[in-house]
Design a protein around this motif. Sequence first.
Motif, PDB file in Angstrom:
ATOM      1  N   GLN A 164       0.813  -1.224   0.000  1.00 12.13           N
ATOM      2  CA  GLN A 164       0.000   0.000   0.000  1.00 12.13           C
ATOM      3  C   GLN A 164       0.847   1.276   0.000  1.00 12.13           C
ATOM      4  N   GLU A 183       0.487   4.268  -2.787  1.00 10.44           N
ATOM      5  CA  GLU A 183       0.186   5.665  -2.445  1.00 10.44           C
ATOM      6  C   GLU A 183       1.244   6.601  -3.021  1.00 10.44           C
ATOM      7  N   LEU A 243       0.610   7.152  -6.820  1.00 11.37           N
ATOM      8  CA  LEU A 243      -0.632   7.775  -7.285  1.00 11.37           C
ATOM      9  C   LEU A 243      -0.420   9.076  -8.057  1.00 11.37           C
ATOM     10  N   THR A 292     -13.621   4.407  -5.477  1.00 12.19           N
ATOM     11  CA  THR A 292     -12.607   4.948  -6.380  1.00 12.19           C
ATOM     12  C   THR A 292     -12.844   6.430  -6.639  1.00 12.19           C
ATOM     13  N   HIS A 303     -14.215   8.598  -4.627  1.00  9.94           N
ATOM     14  CA  HIS A 303     -13.770   9.350  -3.449  1.00  9.94           C
ATOM     15  C   HIS A 303     -12.248   9.461  -3.420  1.00  9.94           C
ATOM     16  N   GLN A 304     -11.560   8.371  -3.767  1.00 12.18           N
ATOM     17  CA  GLN A 304     -10.097   8.417  -3.804  1.00 12.18           C
ATOM     18  C   GLN A 304      -9.620   9.432  -4.833  1.00 12.18           C
ATOM     19  N   HIS A 305     -10.269   9.437  -6.002  1.00 14.64           N
ATOM     20  CA  HIS A 305      -9.890  10.370  -7.056  1.00 14.64           C
ATOM     21  C   HIS A 305     -10.151  11.812  -6.617  1.00 14.64           C
ATOM     22  N   SER A 348     -10.246  12.932  -3.543  1.00 14.57           N
ATOM     23  CA  SER A 348      -9.264  13.268  -2.515  1.00 14.57           C
ATOM     24  C   SER A 348      -7.926  13.635  -3.136  1.00 14.57           C
TER      25      SER A 348
END
Length: 286
Positions: free
Chosen positions: A79, A83, A86, A149, A151-153, A155
């Motif tokens: 992980q 991160e 990204l 996904t 929400h991750q994008h 953020s």
Amino acid sequence: MMSNNSPATGTLVLLLLQHHLAAWQAVPQEPVHDLPIEGEKNWLPTHARANSLPQSLADLDERIGCQLPLLLIYDAVSQPMLEAALPQLVSQLKGRNWQVVSYDKLRKRFAISQPEAALPPRDWIAEQLLPMLLAADDVNERERLQEVTRHQHESLSEQMQQERQSLERENEILRRQIAALRTVDAERLITFLPALFPRVFSVLNGRDLALLTGRIEPYALPNPYPEPSEESLFVLQRKFRALPHEQQAQIVEFMAGLPQRQLLRPRAEMRVLVHELENEVLNGRS
């Protein structure tokens, strides 16, 4: 892999386990196709390098010939690497259908028991794990993963927006500092040029001085500009001689580069110093 005569279809599955990568192409109603990465038919070690993932994805896209929907599965060990990767993945994921899911949570959700090895055999993944996951990926699950996904994008986009705003604030501070430095230089010129040249601001007016020092508004210099008294001249000339040599040279160099300099004669008491500084400027340019 699909035939070169047929457009590539399905989903690109990237599995990131224990800092190792493996890839497959999953096509509906067909067995998953093994995709070696960089010629590695087993697991490709990434050595925890953040650029390994974007580079491998770019290589796979080039080999497939298009950007298939991406399913990226990672474990807890990998992980931090994901991160870190990204920011580099943003352009590759833009406009693409993609999902990022946790391998550990999938195993728990579907009660999957893998072989004892830290890195399971690729044929076990292709023949047992992926078909099970893809078959269980119903509409509700897809919607849930897409929401995660999204929400991750969002953020990541918010973080990038904050960084851009921070850079813009820093640039504004630098612009103000540069403007302040120009103001200081101009004020120094206004202060000391009368100590070097008589009637200097009858030849060099406030508008010209503003243009030459990067200021929009002209300087409010009276015309005719009053000549300093003998006492003021003495004080200003003494202060000029006390300036650091670099600042003295900057003031004289400023005037030496102007056509108006030919219309001015240095004051007698400063003539030798002005000529010495001008000679330094000329020698420095040659």
